[in-house]
Design a protein around this motif. Sequence first.
Motif, PDB file in Angstrom:
ATOM      1  N   GLN A  51     -17.308  25.329  -2.766  1.00  0.00           N
ATOM      2  CA  GLN A  51     -17.925  25.849  -3.993  1.00  0.00           C
ATOM      3  C   GLN A  51     -17.743  24.851  -5.147  1.00  0.00           C
ATOM      4  O   GLN A  51     -16.711  24.223  -5.264  1.00  0.00           O
ATOM      5  N   ILE A  92     -20.408  26.686   1.948  1.00  0.00           N
ATOM      6  CA  ILE A  92     -20.121  27.352   0.692  1.00  0.00           C
ATOM      7  C   ILE A  92     -20.676  28.777   0.672  1.00  0.00           C
ATOM      8  O   ILE A  92     -20.015  29.716   0.280  1.00  0.00           O
ATOM      9  N   SER A  93     -21.904  28.942   1.119  1.00  0.00           N
ATOM     10  CA  SER A  93     -22.519  30.260   1.072  1.00  0.00           C
ATOM     11  C   SER A  93     -22.272  31.046   2.352  1.00  0.00           C
ATOM     12  O   SER A  93     -22.061  32.245   2.332  1.00  0.00           O
ATOM     13  N   GLY A 117     -18.991  29.165 -10.416  1.00  0.00           N
ATOM     14  CA  GLY A 117     -18.813  27.721 -10.566  1.00  0.00           C
ATOM     15  C   GLY A 117     -18.830  27.246 -12.004  1.00  0.00           C
ATOM     16  O   GLY A 117     -18.620  26.078 -12.263  1.00  0.00           O
ATOM     17  N   GLU A 164     -21.741  34.598  -6.728  1.00  0.00           N
ATOM     18  CA  GLU A 164     -21.002  33.504  -6.104  1.00  0.00           C
ATOM     19  C   GLU A 164     -21.249  32.182  -6.861  1.00  0.00           C
ATOM     20  O   GLU A 164     -20.322  31.446  -7.164  1.00  0.00           O
ATOM     21  N   GLU A 165     -22.516  31.914  -7.169  1.00  0.00           N
ATOM     22  CA  GLU A 165     -22.869  30.660  -7.837  1.00  0.00           C
ATOM     23  C   GLU A 165     -22.302  30.634  -9.260  1.00  0.00           C
ATOM     24  O   GLU A 165     -21.859  29.598  -9.742  1.00  0.00           O
TER      25      GLU A 165
END
Lengths: 429, 408, 650
Positions: C471, A44-45, A268, A264-265
Amino acid sequence: MTFSRLTAASAAALFASAGLLSAQDASCPIKVGVLHSLSGTMAISETTLKDTMLMLVEQQNEAGGLLGCEIEAVVVDPASDWPLFAEKARELLTVHEVDVIFGNWTSVSRKSVLPVIEELNGLLFYPVQYEGEESSKNVFYTGAAPNQQAIPAVDYFLEELGIEKFALLGTDYVYPRTTNNILEQYLKDNGIAEDDIFVNYTPFGHSDWSTIVSDVQALAADGSLVGVISTINGDANVGFYKELASSGIDAADIPVVAFSVGEEELSGFDTSNLVGHLAAWNYFMSADTPANAEFIAAWHEFIGDDSRVTNDPMEAHYIGFNMWVNAVEAAGTTDVDAVRDAMYGQEFPNLTGGTAVMNVNHHLSKPVLIGEIRADGQFDIISQTEEVPGDAWTDFLPDSAVLTSDWKDLGCGMYNTETETCVQIKSNY
Amino acid sequence: MRALVRSNPSILWFLGLLAAFCLGVTFLAEATGTGAISTSFVKTLGKTLCLCLVAIAMDVVWGYCGILSLGHMAFFGLGGYAIGMWLMYARTEIIVSASLASAAIPPTPQEVEDAIASQIFGVVGASEFPWLWAFADSLVLQLAMVVLVPGLLALVFGWLAFRSRVTGVYLSILTQAMTLALSLYLFQNASGLRGNNGLSGLQNIPGLGGVPQSVVSIAFFWVSAVALALGYLLFAWVVSGKMGSVVRGIRDNEARVRFLGYHVEGFKLFVFTLTAIVAGLAGALYYPQAGIINPAEIAPIASIYLAVWVAIGGRGRLYGAVIGAASVSLLSSWFTGGGAPDIDLGFYEIQWTDWWLVLLGLSFVAVTLYAPKGIGGLIDLVAERRAPSRSRDLGPDASALRKTEAAE
Amino acid sequence: MLRALVLFLTALLACAAPPAVAQDSQLQAILQTHADEVADPGRRSVGPLIDDLAASGLPGIARFLDRWSNKQVFLNAGDGLFYYGARDGETFALRDIASDEPVGTAPASALEEIRPNGGVRRVIGSALVQFQLSDPDRATRVDALDALARRPAADQLEPLRASIEGEPDPALKARKERLAGLLTARFGEGTETRVAAIEDLADATDIETRAGLNRILASRSEVAETLPEGVNLARVLEIGPDLSEADAYSRLVDDGLAPAPVTNAEVKTALTANIQNGAVAGIPVEQLSDPDRRTEAYAALAASGAVPPLVTPEAQAEAVASHVFYEVYEDPDPVVTEAARSALDTIEARVARFQVLDIGLDAVSLASIYFLAAIGLAITFGVMGVINMAHGEFIMMGAYTGYVVQQIVPNYTASLVVALPLAFAVTFAAGVALERLVIRHLYHRPLETLLATFGISIALQQLAKNIFGTQARPLTAPDWLGGAWVMGDVVAIANIRIAIFVLALIFLCVLLYILKRTRLGLEVRAATQNPGMAGSMGIDPGRINMLTFGLGSGIAGIAGVAIGLYAQVTSEMGSAYIVQSFMTVVVGGVGNVWGTLAGATLIGGLQKGIEWFNPSNTLAAQTYMILFIILFIQVRPKGIVALKGRAAGD
């Protein structure tokens, strides 16, 4: 058009002639290893960082390559499996014979790679904020050390917000643990009583936050201002912020500053309830500079998606890669020892303004930014410090306060200034 | 010995092939041969041999004794932790004594120990040795731990479980709970084993600082091969003869064996504990080659993969377990390592790093559905054609597959 | 005057648009005298500016303060003046700071957005209170009261009291009265007034009251040789229970009442500094690896006066014993502190009871989540004797269904109404497909089913990663599920958790109805108890299996939507719940709705209980819970509610 092509050509010619001198040192193509997980939990990262590296390599090749050579990116996938990181690093260095590696995200993966890199005298650029307490001759840390992220954020809490009680919430692994140890000591040094610091650790991917959030709320019962320092990692943040929002905890009541929550987080979840909570980084996508605008545009063009965000570790790779390129040009070779010497004092402009400098302890001097979450998932930068030099060994833990790292003059990453001896040349892993 | 070989003709084949394989690798390795095989691949092969060993253990406990343990990788990991503690301690001790020796005043024993502790635990913010590390300074005692810790855990757990007649799916889930509890416990920083970071730098063998990894890797490769050979012999002996018959009887019909007067629980406990000890030994050989051990290695998924290897290789055949473990784990690293070429379908490009797990999952379903004997079944077919045998094979028979596992 | 003229001229040169009328406003002039502070305010330094503004009594102050804290004030680099601004494409529409009249536009590059931080906003908020207490807009008044509660000050008491009379909203009026009481308790005149106000507070539990009382009881700790007279003593600290001896001694050292103890490191440094001819005080250096010899050498050095003497533990104990450690209230009035203490004690006793209730509600919430996640598994396990390892992936599938629906239907309420049945349908179909394609072929081979479904689980998880990425995806609850149900600021449970609890109840009832009152339920129960006999009675076991499997999977899908609403939607969310679900089924007993309910309650309650005892480590709670379950199975291997009859096995 013609002009730019001409300059590019002449630049290439210039590089070629300069490269002749050192042609025997640098075998073409110059290989750059990319050691980021493309599968598993960290994909994901880390996939974003792999793409960033590919973009940077492409840009450099368009600008004429390096020492007259093309740069070739060698991408491997350690699949979020920590032992596999060591195996893949060995493969990169011995089978692909790369000149430098850009990679890793988690501390444990870095610790896994360290012995291999040191044994084979490789060169690693590590782009993520981490807990410090480490200095390796073969690693350049382009992410933030605790004094470049955590300490300024706590200062902001103490000075600007006047917080009197602290809740240190973290995921149970080494970065939150060490960072919180440092912060606890720092808070005590700043006159916060031990009873006024609440510490809690939760597992990765934790989702049941109701009890913890009400524990934090209960701290405010004595009329103190409570602030949360969050080192909660990854997915677990979603549940945490949702619980905060549904408990009606406003940033004005209990502000939360996060060290692992970036653009990025935030993509969500819905940030409309989180407006005003904070994050501390060395880079925010909303930084208003021409260099940043150009970087974002290039990223959007490379990835082919205008909705993709940029984040702090991407900037770290951007600075790290460009510094490495400049160091290689300065050294005229990709030989690790020569490049390392050329790295010291390398300067490169930050995307947020100012200049990053590589220090002899293999850490950067970078400004620290504090941002408030906006409703659109971006951050309002409300505080930006001068460049802070990264500190490999924290000054706030007694065992580390006496240690210093200086690879240039002392040639030691773990030098005890009291006894004036080098504790060890290899790093601790 | 001769009787053992006669009853298990696969032993000679297996040992012969293993020896040939080892010699081949040695001649191609960097340190001892042409260098066609890189050190990192030698390490991979050495690790694969350890996985084969634990797969044999799994095969004995599941394929022969009918206990589907979803927790054997916990024993494997515990073995790794036990040896890792000594490796870290001894390595750090060398560094620390060298550093303290240069001080003006010789250090007290307490100072040496504190310095070692803060080196090892500095990373998790502690500076004292937890009680777990009481024996870490002694190689002999830690080697004993490699055997004792998994053995005792298996003994206690097995005794509790078998005594209360927990069988079938219930037992599988309990073993899974055991490994989950263990990995969650180790994930805590306060567990005294460095939490999520685990023990690292294990490939640097204390006292052998000057020996290059290419030599270390081939040495470990050979040790792993010998361990695998011995393990194969040991388990071949266990599953043959009268005891083997009883064990297989328990698998096929536990109640009937009990009525025949055998102490079923005792046999099960013996097999469970023995395989746990072998798994611990395999782990102790694996992790110095991997370089790092952390709680993620013990997570339930690892044990499930172990069962998958054995099922794909073919249960109830020791060589099946070896084939399954070697082929699936090597294929896995080939696919995820980007070794397999991407397939361009025109409208979509299949990238194996993304799709390998889908393929593995589905092929696993296919094997369970259509080839319960696994890859080992193919070898049986060949062997059967060459020398038809009157006795049935030792794998679970059709009725065993269909009925008694469903006792619960 | 000259300054105004200069300002005027620069403004005229830089940008012709703003009309001259803007320049001679007093507000702008005040802001200009504090220009740096307005542009970059700090919590500690903003005070004089606010005071100046308040003292000026200008009409636009409240508007300015409000917009300033809402980041709507801009500094125009061209003329150095402050404006209100609103983005209009690439440019900003500017308004005059005093009159709020439009004064033209400016490009974004020329403006600097002023962003007061949270600390400054708090100060601004409390300055705004007096303007907003009687504002016609209810929301503004609520803001004012929030700001007042956050930063109570003595000078706000009068404006607050004055605003109570005209408050039309009864709820707000009550809150104002309570706050006024609180302020009186803290800042009121005279002991009796304050005591009376404090006594009125004793029936509350809210956090503001507790905070206020605690503030009255604020104390500082002191140390002296004898207890002084005439102080408002809070308590005397006892060495041992209240204060460890080491801490007490370091207090003494800090206050300069005792010498600092010599640490081992200092001993070492001192010895190193005093090495003469390879020996310290006559003791050879190589013997100094023995701690006793070190002490000896150091004592010899101390005797010669070269170093400070060691402080022995006895001396430390003696120093501590000869002092008294005590705490003194900041408030000098003992009657008030006494009243506050007893009021707070009453409140805290009530709070403790509420906390038990709160943790109980958390446990119920967790239990209902486990119940939803596990019930599907329990049904299939009961009827078919197979464990579906892909059950967690059905939960995930349901959550992703919710996410996809939310991408198509933007209204959160409507999307939820669509998502719940759709998630059921999707996972029902997936369950039926799995049963028909795989499980049907593996009947009576439960261990193999376990593994085959595990293969499905890996494949599904990876498939989700390939489709949705790694994600976490947003699944947002509608606003009416957003808040929390709060009782006395202690018991708080998010509405979404209440909704999940209700959902679990509904499913409990529906399942009970289906199983006890319908033909299908009868057949399912028959098949659970004795499949062979049920088959010979004409029940088609294939159909029953297919339907139960579909039903179990469908519920998992709905559980997925519910879980996604309060936690994260990722491809790995299923595996986070699967082991928990197994535990629930195993503990509860197989094939029984009540058993699953009992199992979920036990596990949820246990986990919260352990968390309560050890709040700093949630991970430990999970470990202990699993250990407990392993032991529990020893006692009741068939679970809490054991089935009787043939299906019970053995």
